[in-house]
Motif scaffolding. Sequence first.
Motif, PDB file in Angstrom:
ATOM      1  N   GLY A 227      39.839  37.948  44.564  1.00  0.00           N
ATOM      2  CA  GLY A 227      40.640  38.749  43.606  1.00  0.00           C
ATOM      3  C   GLY A 227      40.403  40.068  43.421  1.00  0.00           C
ATOM      4  O   GLY A 227      40.929  40.739  42.596  1.00  0.00           O
ATOM      5  N   ALA A 269      47.751  40.022  38.858  1.00  0.00           N
ATOM      6  CA  ALA A 269      47.281  38.896  39.516  1.00  0.00           C
ATOM      7  C   ALA A 269      48.551  38.216  40.360  1.00  0.00           C
ATOM      8  O   ALA A 269      48.362  37.204  40.831  1.00  0.00           O
ATOM      9  CB  ALA A 269      46.787  38.067  38.391  1.00  0.00           C
ATOM     10  N   ASN A 320      42.468  36.016  38.966  1.00  0.00           N
ATOM     11  CA  ASN A 320      41.879  37.101  38.174  1.00  0.00           C
ATOM     12  C   ASN A 320      40.308  37.164  37.997  1.00  0.00           C
ATOM     13  O   ASN A 320      39.894  35.880  37.523  1.00  0.00           O
ATOM     14  CB  ASN A 320      42.630  37.230  36.753  1.00  0.00           C
ATOM     15  CG  ASN A 320      42.208  38.439  35.977  1.00  0.00           C
ATOM     16  OD1 ASN A 320      41.040  38.644  35.807  1.00  0.00           O
ATOM     17  ND2 ASN A 320      42.928  38.851  35.061  1.00  0.00           N
TER      18      ASN A 320
END
Length: 366
Positions: A227, A269, A320
């Motif tokens: 992420g 995201a 995330n």
Amino acid sequence: MNDYYKTLGVGKKASLAEIKKAYRKLARKYHPDLNPGDKASEKNFKDITEAYEVLKDSQKRSQYDTFGSFGPNFRAGGKNPSGFEGFDFTTTGSSSFNDIMETFFGGAYGRAKNKGRRPERGEDLHYSINLSFLDAANGIETPIQIVRKEACGTCKGKGIEQNSNRVTCPVCNGSGRVQQQSGFMKFASPCSNCGGAGYLPGNACPACDGDGRTDMVTKIRTRIPAGVDDNSKVRIPQKGNAGKYGGPPGDLVISINVSPHKFFKRNGANLEILLPVTYLEAAMGAKIEVPSLEGTTVLKIPPGTASGLKMRLKGKGILNPKSKTKGDMVVEIKIVPPPTTDIEVRRLLQKIESKAPYNPRQEMEL
């Protein structure tokens, strides 16, 4: 004669803490080093320091409150009211100097007053790494090579040659203090080379020149979490330079550079993709395999789908790193017409439109 309470902006019943707070605030405002060439600031700084010298001392303050003065020589530096010539803070007992230093440098000055070399935290190291879009989204474990300072193997990080006797500090000549001049003030500050001790425990280690550390090439296998985004940073604790004289190591800060993907785009995201479909798939509906971070996933296209429609696949986006939750994948439909260079294809398209005539711009008519 100046009203010392008005000079510092406090009441006559002000506590010592209030007086000290007011002085520090004004000292920061009017200090000559912060106002070079400003005669008014220099005079104001003299006035507030003179007032503080009296009001911080309970005996001087009591006499000032009673008689409005402290005799002919009460001003700092031992000068009379008509000949104030500034302050000499070269003695170790000057609390005014300590107050000023703490005002501008805070706890760092207080630590410097402790004699001898103190453990120091190592510096943070910075490293830049290039990642592909998928590696950044999914996370990766990768080896990196850095040059970092590690404890000297010869002196065991002490910076001193083994079996050598302590020597006089060459910077302060054994006094532990060095003279400095700042505007109309002169003072002695702790020697940074020996920490105010006046001596060094021994000769400097020849292998590290007394630093206690040497440069070493180090390979580190590090995990880049899933992420991470372009221009983000990952901090690896205690993988920076070793501390000095037994201090803790610094951190390794990795800057992330992410290459763009040929069809995936990132929006926070969420993962975005433009999906081409044929006339037939859009008109009749279809189940289409769509690429995702986890391989492929099936998307059901409803009949009569128009170009530009956005469909959302929950939880198929990017993790995330902070919330540990995944975003969505947003699929935008793009209808791609067939090649019309073939005459037979053109006839079939015309036949389809004649069988099911419609005006897609009907709603735009005035």
